[in-house]
Scaffold this active site. Structure first.
Site, PDB file in Angstrom:
ATOM      1  N   GLU A 238       0.866  -1.345   0.130  1.00 13.67           N
ATOM      2  CA  GLU A 238      -0.039  -0.024   0.027  1.00 13.67           C
ATOM      3  C   GLU A 238       0.922   1.335   0.038  1.00 13.67           C
ATOM      4  OE1 GLU A 238      -3.818  -0.213   2.399  1.00 13.67           O
ATOM      5  OE2 GLU A 238      -3.212  -2.286   2.762  1.00 13.67           O
ATOM      6  N   HIS A 254       9.632 -25.583   5.045  1.00 15.01           N
ATOM      7  CA  HIS A 254       8.894 -26.866   4.400  1.00 15.01           C
ATOM      8  C   HIS A 254       8.180 -26.797   3.174  1.00 15.01           C
ATOM      9  CE1 HIS A 254       9.413 -28.768   8.457  1.00 15.01           C
ATOM     10  NE2 HIS A 254       9.417 -27.545   8.812  1.00 15.01           N
ATOM     11  N   LYS A 346     -13.856  -1.473  -3.780  1.00 13.83           N
ATOM     12  CA  LYS A 346     -14.996  -1.127  -2.742  1.00 13.83           C
ATOM     13  C   LYS A 346     -16.224  -0.434  -3.388  1.00 13.83           C
ATOM     14  CE  LYS A 346     -12.722  -0.902   1.573  1.00 13.83           C
ATOM     15  NZ  LYS A 346     -12.234  -0.400   2.878  1.00 13.83           N
TER      16      LYS A 346
END
Ligand code: PA5
Length: 353
Positions: A238, A254, A346
């Site tokens: 951001e 892993h 949004k």
């Protein structure tokens, strides 16, 4: 490109003053803690069997902080719920904390309404919006946060407001000494990493200069350093407007390490966030693990948390990450504050920002 040691150009590029907002973190943390302690009514925690923290993006980080710092000291599980649906266990013996800086985030509002319908004990952390409106309609505890921030920049208010409110409720122990240390440590770092301090003496600018356009991959030990790593990632996204990735040790040993094969690292920088409270089994893995991306061509940066208690150490990593990301954005000539892609999404989905 902006020269990181040209303070005038930095300030000009930083049109919405993200550097100034980050510098307010210690004051915001203090104000947030005081607001949390004063929450009225106080959340009732008698008989609760779980704490569920509902929030998205910048408003979810406070929940991660709570979980990472206190899960080994609380008798109930803490889960951070990033979405509109609640787990099946949420019910009358769950404390549901709905956190939305704007108060208008669709997922958090849905979780809040669902929690209310299921009879959860509900509290809210918000600057207002629909969440503030609904919480005051229902008379549930609200920790109010001042308006005017980008949500991610309100972390001091949100995280320390949460800690204060849960201390007031009796869920957390007295935290005043830890808060004092965290506030002092953040203030010390903000001076050390200020725009006026040249790159040669300023670790945040050095990280920005070292990584440059390389894609940042942030590692931290499972626990609060992994939360800090996620915060670095999202601040890189951001504030610097760049892709970035985060992973936790030992899990990354892993899987991720296999991906660092010959030549794959040349466009990446791996930043390892270290602290002196790492489990010895995890601490022992870092050197050998970092050799793998180094051999693949990645730039390696290791930073050490400062401070004594875990809260201060986590805050020290957050301040360093927030400022490194902001300097990275400024070095690229971008204004760190706007988040056009989030705003666009949004708006497209139909909710208020
Ligand atoms: O950084 C941001 O602005 C986002 O991650 C927001 O925090 C996220 O979209 C949720 O919005 P709010 O914090 O207002 O609930």
């Amino acid at each position: 490109m902006t020269d990181l040691d040209d303070v005038r150009s930095l300030r000009a590029t930083d049109a919405s003053d993200m550097l100034g907002v980050v510098a307010r973190l210690p004051l915001d943390a203090r104000a947030g803690y005081d607001a949390g302690l004063a929450v009225d009514p106080v959340p009732i925690i008698d008989g609760i069997t779980a704490v569920t923290y509902a929030g998205m993006g910048g408003s979810a980080v406070a929940g991660d902080i709570l979980r990472s710092l206190f899960r080994d000291r609380l008798g109930v599980p803490v889960e951070v719920n990033r979405g509109p649906q609640l787990p099946a266990y949420c019910g009358p013996s769950t404390l549901l904390i709905a956190s939305s800086y704007s108060g208008n985030t669709a997922e958090t509002l849905a979780a809040f309404e669902e929690a209310t319908a299921r009879g959860c004990r509900v509290m809210a952390l918000t600057s207002g919006g629909q969440l503030g409106h609904r919480a005051s309609q229902l008379g549930v505890p609200v920790v109010g946060v001042p308006g005017g921030y980008m949500p991610r920049a309100a972390l001091g208010h949100l995280a320390f407001g949460l800690l204060g409110a849960l201390e007031a409720a009796g869920l957390l122990p007295r935290l005043a000494a830890d808060v004092d240390e965290a506030v002092d440590e953040m203030a010390r770092l903000i001076t050390e990493l200020a725009p006026e301090v040249p790159t040669t003496a300023n670790p945040a600018k050095t990280i920005a200069a070292t990584l440059g356009e390389r894609t940042a991959v942030i590692w931290g030990a499972e626990g609060f350093a992994a939360v800090a790593a996620q915060r670095w990632r999202t601040q890189w996204n951001e504030n610097a407007k760049l892709p970035a990735f985060a992973a936790a040790m030992p899990e990354l040993d892993h899987n991720e390490v296999v991906g660092w094969s010959r030549g794959t690292g040349k466009h990446f920088g791996v930043v390892a966030l270290r602290h002196d409270g790492e489990h010895e089994e995890i601490a022992a893995r870092f050197a050998a693990s970092l050799e793998i991306p180094a051999e693949a061509g990645a730039e390696i940066v290791e930073v050490q948390a400062s401070g004594r208690a875990p809260l201060a150490q986590l805050c020290s990593l957050i301040v360093l990450g927030d400022l490194s990301a902001t300097y990275t954005g400024l070095a690229r000539g971008v204004d760190p504050s706007p988040i056009e892609a989030i705003d666009r999404l949004k708006a497209a989905i139909g909710g208020p920002a």
